[in-house]
Scaffold this motif. Structure first.
Motif, mmCIF file in Angstrom:
data_model
loop_
_atom_site.group_PDB
_atom_site.id
_atom_site.type_symbol
_atom_site.label_atom_id
_atom_site.label_comp_id
_atom_site.label_asym_id
_atom_site.label_seq_id
_atom_site.Cartn_x
_atom_site.Cartn_y
_atom_site.Cartn_z
ATOM 1 N N ASP A 1 0.817 -1.207 0.000
ATOM 2 C CA ASP A 1 0.000 0.000 0.000
ATOM 3 C C ASP A 1 0.852 1.259 0.000
ATOM 4 O OD1 ASP A 1 0.855 -0.550 2.610
ATOM 5 O OD2 ASP A 1 -0.893 0.396 3.524
ATOM 6 N N VAL A 2 2.045 1.168 0.585
ATOM 7 C CA VAL A 2 2.947 2.317 0.603
ATOM 8 C C VAL A 2 3.574 2.507 -0.786
ATOM 9 C CG1 VAL A 2 5.008 3.325 1.654
ATOM 10 C CG2 VAL A 2 3.400 2.020 3.051
ATOM 11 N N VAL A 3 3.868 1.416 -1.479
ATOM 12 C CA VAL A 3 4.375 1.512 -2.854
ATOM 13 C C VAL A 3 3.328 2.190 -3.737
ATOM 14 C CG1 VAL A 3 5.085 0.227 -4.905
ATOM 15 C CG2 VAL A 3 5.898 -0.487 -2.647
ATOM 16 N N THR A 4 2.101 1.740 -3.632
ATOM 17 C CA THR A 4 1.021 2.336 -4.415
ATOM 18 C C THR A 4 0.829 3.813 -4.073
ATOM 19 O OG1 THR A 4 -0.155 0.231 -4.618
ATOM 20 C CG2 THR A 4 -1.450 2.234 -4.933
ATOM 21 N N ALA A 5 0.875 4.122 -2.777
ATOM 22 C CA ALA A 5 0.686 5.512 -2.346
ATOM 23 C C ALA A 5 1.786 6.410 -2.896
ATOM 24 C CB ALA A 5 0.654 5.587 -0.823
ATOM 25 N N GLN A 6 3.019 5.910 -2.950
ATOM 26 C CA GLN A 6 4.118 6.701 -3.507
ATOM 27 C C GLN A 6 3.862 6.998 -4.991
ATOM 28 O OE1 GLN A 6 8.342 5.520 -2.235
ATOM 29 N NE2 GLN A 6 7.152 3.715 -1.677
ATOM 30 N N ILE A 7 3.473 5.972 -5.736
ATOM 31 C CA ILE A 7 3.220 6.151 -7.169
ATOM 32 C C ILE A 7 2.072 7.126 -7.398
ATOM 33 C CG2 ILE A 7 2.486 4.998 -9.292
ATOM 34 C CD1 ILE A 7 3.930 2.484 -8.285
ATOM 35 N N ASP A 8 0.995 6.951 -6.639
ATOM 36 C CA ASP A 8 -0.157 7.839 -6.788
ATOM 37 C C ASP A 8 0.205 9.286 -6.454
ATOM 38 O OD1 ASP A 8 -1.659 5.667 -7.505
ATOM 39 O OD2 ASP A 8 -2.674 5.448 -5.566
ATOM 40 N N ALA B 1 11.341 -6.927 -5.836
ATOM 41 C CA ALA B 1 11.778 -8.144 -5.153
ATOM 42 C C ALA B 1 10.788 -9.300 -5.224
ATOM 43 C CB ALA B 1 12.088 -7.822 -3.691
ATOM 44 N N THR B 2 9.487 -9.024 -5.297
ATOM 45 C CA THR B 2 8.491 -10.082 -5.151
ATOM 46 C C THR B 2 7.420 -10.008 -6.234
ATOM 47 O OG1 THR B 2 7.013 -8.765 -3.744
ATOM 48 C CG2 THR B 2 8.811 -9.957 -2.641
ATOM 49 N N PRO B 3 6.703 -11.103 -6.469
ATOM 50 C CA PRO B 3 5.598 -11.071 -7.439
ATOM 51 C C PRO B 3 4.534 -10.049 -7.063
ATOM 52 C CG PRO B 3 6.152 -13.341 -6.894
ATOM 53 C CD PRO B 3 6.923 -12.470 -5.943
ATOM 54 N N GLU B 4 4.274 -9.916 -5.769
ATOM 55 C CA GLU B 4 3.237 -9.001 -5.320
ATOM 56 C C GLU B 4 3.576 -7.546 -5.643
ATOM 57 O OE1 GLU B 4 3.013 -12.801 -3.331
ATOM 58 O OE2 GLU B 4 4.654 -11.350 -3.456
ATOM 59 N N ILE B 5 4.836 -7.167 -5.477
ATOM 60 C CA ILE B 5 5.240 -5.799 -5.809
ATOM 61 C C ILE B 5 5.141 -5.555 -7.311
ATOM 62 C CG2 ILE B 5 7.222 -4.241 -5.907
ATOM 63 C CD1 ILE B 5 8.002 -5.133 -3.153
ATOM 64 N N THR C 1 1.547 -5.041 -8.121
ATOM 65 C CA THR C 1 1.106 -3.761 -7.572
ATOM 66 C C THR C 1 1.528 -2.606 -8.464
ATOM 67 O OG1 THR C 1 1.128 -4.566 -5.287
ATOM 68 C CG2 THR C 1 1.372 -2.184 -5.609
ATOM 69 N N ILE C 2 2.764 -2.636 -8.925
ATOM 70 C CA ILE C 2 3.269 -1.555 -9.771
ATOM 71 C C ILE C 2 2.577 -1.555 -11.129
ATOM 72 C CG2 ILE C 2 5.311 -0.774 -11.046
ATOM 73 C CD1 ILE C 2 6.917 -1.631 -8.523
#
Length: 267
Positions: free
Chosen positions: A57-64, A81-85, A88-89
């Protein structure tokens, strides 16, 4: 008005690669760099001793936060690093219409893994088709294709075309891991066009961050409105200067960084 590029990547505490290298290269080439951190690494010129992935959620918030305010003209994507990231991106940049430079970072210069084994397929299937240009080194290209590492120019071109067939608009096959006195990078586009960029192979141990630096330099050129071939040519020339002056920096006791500001100050 400033030209703006965004880097989405991991942080290198040693300052030679990752987000730090990206922002230095963008600045050196006259582009304002914004950043989204996907992971924090405890890293120096000798080893990666810890990796902490940033919450999704912090990765998404940074992009937004960046895309909702800044006029970003190009995105560079590095360590994921991971499939989830990765997923998300891909979702967070789905509405971005500008060029995307994807650097499939898998292994640090120290040999430490930076991409989970189960994330390779996700990167290939989810994010690679989003790439305006994919910038793998030879081991990374081989891993994405599940093939042996190419060691000849014709094999590099063949693998580059195979990666284009997987969905990338273009692929820059980097020849830094090849043999010979000449380092050759090959740009293959989905329209069949091929361009080569060559330079004398430099004998130095200080090449930490070369992949990050090249991909972010390409993004900088695209952010300034250059064509892809022009952006790659500018980035290639800039990186050769950064490598050529890397030994003067004398940073750390392992694989030292390139000199990102070689055009501005001498070590």
């Amino acid at each position: 008005m400033a030209h703006i590029a965004l880097t989405i990547a991991g942080s290198d505490s040693g300052g030679g690669a990752g987000i730090q290298a990206d922002l230095k290269a963008m600045s050196a080439l006259g582009v304002f760099g914004a950043s989204v951190i996907t992971a924090v690494t405890a890293q120096n010129t000798q080893a990666v001793t810890a990796v902490h992935s940033i919450p999704l959620d912090v990765v998404t918030a940074q992009i937004d936060a960046v895309l909702s305010d800044l006029d970003v003209r190009a995105i560079k994507i590095g360590m994921l690093a991971t499939p989830e990231i990765i997923e998300t991106i891909a979702a967070a940049i789905s509405d971005f219409t500008g060029p995307v430079v994807l650097d499939p970072v898998m292994i640090a210069k120290s040999g430490d893994a930076l991409l989970a084994r189960d994330a390779v397929a996700t990167l290939r299937d989810v994010l690679l088709p989003r790439a305006t240009v994919l910038t793998p080194n030879l081991p990374e290209a081989a891993c994405l294709l599940d093939q042996p590492v190419a060691d000849m120019s014709d094999e590099m071109a063949t693998q580059g075309r195979a990666l284009v067939e997987l969905g990338a608009q273009s692929v820059l096959m980097k020849g830094g891991h090849a043999k010979g006195e000449v380092c050759r990078d090959i740009l293959i586009s989905n329209d069949g066009a091929i361009a080569e960029f060559t330079a004398p192979r430099r004998r130095t141990n200080n090449t930490h961050g070369t992949g990050c630096t090249l991909s972010s330099s390409i993004a900088a050129g695209l952010a300034k409105g250059l064509s892809l071939q022009q952006a790659v040519s500018q980035a290639h020339h800039y990186l050769q200067g950064a490598i050529g002056t890397a030994d003067d920096l004398r940073v750390g006791h392992g694989h030292g960084p390139v000199h990102h500001f070689h055009q501005v100050w001498q070590a």
